[in-house]
Design a protein around this motif. Structure first.
Motif, PDB file in Angstrom:
ATOM      1  N   UNK A  43      24.769   5.988  64.933  1.00  0.00           N
ATOM      2  CA  UNK A  43      24.951   5.684  66.342  1.00  0.00           C
ATOM      3  C   UNK A  43      25.223   4.202  66.514  1.00  0.00           C
ATOM      4  N   UNK A  44      24.850   3.677  67.686  1.00  0.00           N
ATOM      5  CA  UNK A  44      24.958   2.226  67.927  1.00  0.00           C
ATOM      6  C   UNK A  44      23.613   1.604  67.584  1.00  0.00           C
ATOM      7  N   UNK A  45      23.153   1.834  66.356  1.00  0.00           N
ATOM      8  CA  UNK A  45      21.804   1.452  65.908  1.00  0.00           C
ATOM      9  C   UNK A  45      20.749   2.062  66.826  1.00  0.00           C
ATOM     10  N   UNK A  46      21.028   3.294  67.330  1.00  0.00           N
ATOM     11  CA  UNK A  46      20.111   3.876  68.307  1.00  0.00           C
ATOM     12  C   UNK A  46      19.768   5.341  68.026  1.00  0.00           C
ATOM     13  N   UNK A  47      20.177   5.889  66.851  1.00  0.00           N
ATOM     14  CA  UNK A  47      19.828   7.268  66.491  1.00  0.00           C
ATOM     15  C   UNK A  47      18.831   7.219  65.342  1.00  0.00           C
ATOM     16  N   UNK A  86      15.716   1.291  64.577  1.00  0.00           N
ATOM     17  CA  UNK A  86      17.074   0.748  64.686  1.00  0.00           C
ATOM     18  C   UNK A  86      18.168   1.699  64.228  1.00  0.00           C
ATOM     19  N   UNK A  87      17.823   2.853  63.703  1.00  0.00           N
ATOM     20  CA  UNK A  87      18.841   3.770  63.200  1.00  0.00           C
ATOM     21  C   UNK A  87      19.486   3.296  61.913  1.00  0.00           C
ATOM     22  N   UNK A  88      18.912   2.295  61.259  1.00  0.00           N
ATOM     23  CA  UNK A  88      19.455   1.772  60.012  1.00  0.00           C
ATOM     24  C   UNK A  88      19.143   2.737  58.867  1.00  0.00           C
ATOM     25  N   UNK A 211      32.498  -2.628  61.034  1.00  0.00           N
ATOM     26  CA  UNK A 211      32.064  -3.478  62.155  1.00  0.00           C
ATOM     27  C   UNK A 211      30.664  -3.063  62.607  1.00  0.00           C
ATOM     28  N   UNK A 212      29.846  -4.021  63.017  1.00  0.00           N
ATOM     29  CA  UNK A 212      28.457  -3.731  63.389  1.00  0.00           C
ATOM     30  C   UNK A 212      28.363  -3.406  64.871  1.00  0.00           C
ATOM     31  N   UNK A 213      28.041  -2.144  65.225  1.00  0.00           N
ATOM     32  CA  UNK A 213      27.898  -1.819  66.645  1.00  0.00           C
ATOM     33  C   UNK A 213      26.559  -2.349  67.188  1.00  0.00           C
ATOM     34  N   UNK A 214      26.605  -3.029  68.307  1.00  0.00           N
ATOM     35  CA  UNK A 214      25.393  -3.575  68.922  1.00  0.00           C
ATOM     36  C   UNK A 214      25.015  -2.682  70.110  1.00  0.00           C
ATOM     37  N   UNK A 215      23.830  -2.146  70.084  1.00  0.00           N
ATOM     38  CA  UNK A 215      23.357  -1.290  71.162  1.00  0.00           C
ATOM     39  C   UNK A 215      23.263  -2.094  72.460  1.00  0.00           C
ATOM     40  N   UNK A 216      23.788  -1.559  73.589  1.00  0.00           N
ATOM     41  CA  UNK A 216      23.698  -2.296  74.863  1.00  0.00           C
ATOM     42  C   UNK A 216      22.272  -2.654  75.237  1.00  0.00           C
TER      43      UNK A 216
END
Length: 974
Positions: A43-47, A86-88, A211-216
């Motif tokens: 996800x966007x570091x959110x799953x 963080x979903x990492x 590319x690193x997605x940044x969670x809003x």
């Protein structure tokens, strides 16, 4: 357009792949340690708590799977779990995966996976930054064409778009030159990299994989990213979060929103509407506006609680708004990707594969060179000469076959006469065969002479013999056939002899030519056929020779023939005679022409320069010991034919009789001759007597509690008037059966397995009986010392099938005497066809080859292929399955400059269910009714180790090769 046979098309459409192993990128990446890693965000570091699999590809370009002992399917490769906060994820990367394509799969099979709500106003009942559960069928993917150590691979719904595009192919199902029907394709380095570039450009991201997605909701977290990368990461994260707003706005769940975007994306062949105010279809405008709204709301919230938000967030928002404003209403995106330099070798291979397949297609169409103006698979002149050569064999066989049939009849007549004489109490008068050959019996020698040139004699076999009152009786006898029978000249052939010699048999043991007669009763001499027909007949003729002329060239022909015939009678109709079925057949034919000298061969030795032909056939049958054929002696027409219903007994009174009791059984005779040290045990048993069959006894010995097992023994018993006086005819060894405490346990297991209430009768079939059960469906125990009979209803009938058939035909044909050229050809086939509609066949063809390597005829000039096809029924999935493979080797190919050998290998798979439409599916049973909506038939084509294309029958009889770059060719066109 030239016509082409369906199985020639199958030979191409079964899929083509080179003999080189592995993917084209398999040598990239260098040597690494055994434990390396891939990392990334789900996800966007959110799953959170998602299972992440790093999965290699199988030979069909699909994520590789394995099946455990319980039938559960799982992905191969390494697995890990994304972090709670963080979903990492960090997943081990096996050394063998480095440099090769890899699929990263995130799923929620254990039901623990959640995504963080990025909407300030909340996601339904879940508040901002709360955890929202995901469906257990949730699965998203990311694909990389070349996996590297320490590589960053994001897994989100955007990478899933690219992954899906990489493995989707579009076909023209309607014949209107519109490729608008999507089908499953395959992953390859080329398709993966092009798809990733395609989706990256669509969303304005430099690389959706790395590319690193940044969670809003995580804008305030510290980061070491450079300003431009941070701006892109924030925009990327907003796009990934956009489906959350899409789900809320459309009142659907998160995964349904992901699939909604995916369906529109694939429907439009990798494009999406830029803006679409006229319908409810998802558009890039809607997703971009949703991303900007989520981003702006998070910026406003964070600033309202005095959190420092990076300036890049505002710039990312502006970029999203500007992108949205640029989209044109009612038009699809028009993303097009130029092939990058990194895939240049792929582009070259694609073009070469197209050239090679186009050329191979023409060669299969003109296989024997019938059209001298087109290329062919084998030289047209050679094919014509070889065909003429075999026509010569056909002409000779047609000329002498009536006499050969007569020879077999004469030998049978001679044996019948011989047995009559052996059992006659008076002088045996001379006689003749059906075809007029003389039969003379010698009482002193106990032999018969046929035409004065073929001698019959016999010998008894000691196996199974018994001695009573000093007289030895036997179960089997060999009747020898030694000498020759003459064949008369015909209009096209000279007179010759059929000679029966002693020679080595098929297992390389010297053997006299003979018929072996095997009986069910003991005899001092073999009985006359009118007294007792043999229960089995074995024929062994290790060397039958004759000299013939093939196209005026003298040839010596030698035949080896062996067969085992099983006699079947009908226990419910004593009026019918015994009919014989083959259970095994071996036939070898070797034919040698004139010796024209010696030539050097590929092994460094010499070979004889002469025309030489051989045919080797070995076969076994299914149900040969129980099927009652229409004819007394074997005929090909008996295969896969049921016995007429008028000859079958559908209901049999007292078919099965059960008798339960106990007995004392000696299980160990001790160390001495005395019975004092014997081990005697009390065993429970049940006798099952089948009307027209045998009597089987099942013994269960006392339960061993420490082993939680009982011993079992199965015996065949004699049929006696006194049911308690039955004697053992034969017994198997005593075996241990776990979990069985007594006879009732054993019978219950047999009942549940469908064994106890189903019984077979020779010449008829399988009968079902109804056994008594209680309210729970459990078998009611049989009373002791009480005989109980049950009626049987015919449920299944027998057919004679092919257990295995192996056929090899070779020809070494002299193509140029002056230049001493000898060209070999081989056709090798194996077939398993136990029932009519399901079979497995493999055929190998080789032309101008030097040797055979891994079942492929090989050499400097070899042209060969190996094709196999399996048709079976899957009970687990209730579908018919057809699986094919093809290997093609062409040596001396000059399409790309210097002569080279190019080998291709391929696989195909077809699945369909029986239905009520006329839609053909697969290569076999095409006239059968199948379900028109569930036909999935595809072949995979490789070139030099890399998957290049799929092949499908897009319309009836139209086979299309669709390459990974979107181009196509039609198989079968000239």
């Amino acid at each position: 357009m030239k016509s082409i046979s369906r199985f020639t098309l199958l030979a191409l459409a079964a899929a083509l792949v080179t003999s080189c192993s592995g993917n084209s990128s398999s040598t990239k990446g260098g040597t690494v340690d055994d434990n390396t890693f891939l990392t990334g965000y789900v996800g966007a570091s959110d799953i959170s708590l998602s299972k992440v699999h790093a999965v290699p590809l199988d030979y069909e370009g699909q994520p590789d799977t394995e099946v455990d002992a319980n039938g559960n399917v799982s992905f191969k490769g390494q697995v890990t779990t994304s972090s709670l906060t963080t979903g990492f994820y960090q997943v081990n990367l096996a050394t063998s995966y480095v440099g090769a394509p890899l699929i990263l799969i995130a799923e929620n099979k254990d039901g623990r996976t959640t995504y963080k709500c990025e909407l300030v106003d909340g996601c339904g009942a879940v508040a901002y930054k709360g955890d929202v559960p995901l469906d257990t069928d949730y699965q998203i993917r990311a694909a990389v064409g070349e996996s590297l150590e320490a590589m960053r691979v994001n897994i989100n719904w955007i990478t899933d778009l690219a992954s899906s595009l990489a493995t989707t192919v579009y076909i023209d199902a309607n014949g209107d030159n519109t490729t608008d029907t999507e089908k499953t394709g395959f992953y390859s380095e080329y398709s993966i990299e092009i798809a990733n570039l395609h989706v990256s450009e669509m969303f304005g991201i430099s690389d959706i994989i790395s590319a690193t997605p940044i969670s809003p909701a995580s804008l305030a977290f510290e980061t070491t990213l450079a300003s431009s990368m941070l701006e892109e990461g924030i925009m990327y994260g907003a796009y990934v979060a956009a489906v959350q707003k899409l789900a809320v706005d459309r009142d659907i769940d998160y995964y349904a929103a992901v699939n909604l975007v995916l369906e529109e994306f694939l429907l439009n062949q990798g494009q999406i509407f830029q803006k679409n105010t006229a319908s409810s279809e998802v558009s890039l405008y809607e997703l971009t506006e949703a991303a900007a709204d989520i981003l702006d709301a998070n910026i406003a919230y964070l600033e309202s609680v005095n959190t420092i938000v990076p300036a890049e967030a505002d710039r990312a928002s502006t970029l999203l708004r500007n992108r949205a404003a640029s989209f044109i209403d009612g038009e699809l995106t028009a993303v097009q990707i130029d092939v990058p330099e990194s895939l240049a070798s792929w582009q070259t291979s694609l073009e070469k594969s197209k050239t090679f397949i186009t050329d191979l297609n023409k060669r299969f169409l003109n296989f024997k060179g019938d059209n001298p103006n087109e290329v062919s698979f084998i030289d047209g002149g050679y094919a014509d000469s070889l065909e003429l050569y075999y026509d010569g064999y056909t002409n000779v066989y047609n000329a002498i076959s009536p006499q050969l049939d007569a020879v077999l009849q004469d030998v049978r007549d001679g044996i019948s006469y011989y047995l009559d004489c052996l059992n006659s109490s008076t002088t045996c008068a001379s006689s003749t065969t059906t075809n007029g050959r003389s039969l003379v019996y010698s009482a002193s020698n106990k032999t018969v002479s046929i035409s004065g040139t073929l001698t019959l004699s016999y010998d008894a076999l000691d196996t199974g013999s018994i001695v009573e009152n000093s007289i030895t009786t036997y179960l089997a006898f060999d009747v020898y056939t030694e000498g020759f029978l003459a064949l008369n000249a015909t209009a096209t052939t000279d007179a010759t002899n059929v000679t029966f010699d002693t020679s080595t048999n098929s297992i390389d043991v010297e053997e006299r030519p003979h018929f072996r007669l095997i009986y069910n009763s003991h005899y001092e001499v073999p009985p006359a056929f009118s007294t007792d027909e043999a229960g089995g007949i074995d024929v062994a003729w290790p060397s039958v020779k004759l000299n013939v002329a093939i196209n005026d060239e003298p040839h010596e022909v030698e035949v080896l023939f062996e067969t085992s015939l099983f006699g079947v009678s009908d226990p419910y109709d004593s009026a019918v005679e015994v009919h014989y079925n083959p259970t095994a057949v071996v036939f070898w034919l070797r034919s040698s022409g004139e010796n024209l000298g010696e030539i050097s061969n590929s092994t460094g030795g010499t070979s004889t320069l002469q025309n030489y032909t051989s045919l080797i056939m070995e076969a076994s049958t299914v149900n040969g010991n129980v099927y009652y054929a229409d004819s007394k002696w074997p005929e090909f027409s008996n295969l896969f034919i049921k016995r007429p219903e008028s000859a079958l007994v559908t209901n049999v009174s007292d078919l099965a009789t059960f008798y339960r009791s106990t007995e004392q059984v000696t299980t160990d005779t001790g160390a001495t001759d005395s019975t004092s040290d014997d081990t005697v045990e009390t065993a429970e048993y049940i006798d099952i007597a089948i009307a027209g069959g045998s009597i089987g006894r099942y013994r269960i010995f006392p339960y061993n509690a420490s082993l939680d097992a009982s011993n079992l023994q199965i015996c065949t018993m004699s049929d006696t008037a006194d049911i308690t006086a039955r004697e053992e005819l034969a017994c198997g060894s005593i075996t241990r059966v776990g979990g069985i405490t007594n006879l009732d346990d054993f019978l219950q297991l047999q009942f549940e397995g469908g064994v106890l209430d189903y019984h077979e009768v020779a010449a008829q079939g399988g009968y079902k009986i109804t056994l008594p059960t209680d309210a729970d469906g459990l078998l009611i125990p049989f009373a002791e010392d009480v005989e109980v009979a049950f009626d049987g209803v015919l449920e299944n009938t027998y057919q004679l099938g092919i257990g295995a058939l192996y056929l090899t035909a070779t020809a070494n044909y002299v193509t140029d005497v002056e230049n001493r050229e000898l060209t070999p050809t081989i056709l090798d086939t194996s077939l398993i066809r136990k029932v009519k509609d399901y079979f497995e066949v493999t055929t190998v063809f080789g032309y101008d080859y030097d040797y055979i390597l891994s079942n492929i005829p090989t050499g400097a000039n070899a042209q060969s292929f190996n094709i196999s096809y399996l048709v079976e029924y899957s009970e687990t999935s209730n579908v018919n399955i057809e699986v094919g493979s093809l290997v093609v080797l062409r040596s001396g190919v000059t399409l790309f400059g210097a002569a080279e050998s190019i080998g291709l290998l391929s696989t195909s798979r077809v699945e369909y269910s029986v239905g009520d439409t006329n839609n053909a599916c697969g290569a076999y049973n095409r006239d059968e009714l199948v379900s028109g909506d569930d036909c999935e038939a595809v072949a995979y084509l490789r070139y030099r180790g890399s998957l290049m294309a799929t092949i499908r029958e897009e319309r009836p009889g139209v086979y299309i090769v669709r390459y990974v770059d979107g181009t196509w060719i039609m198989l079968g066109e000239s």
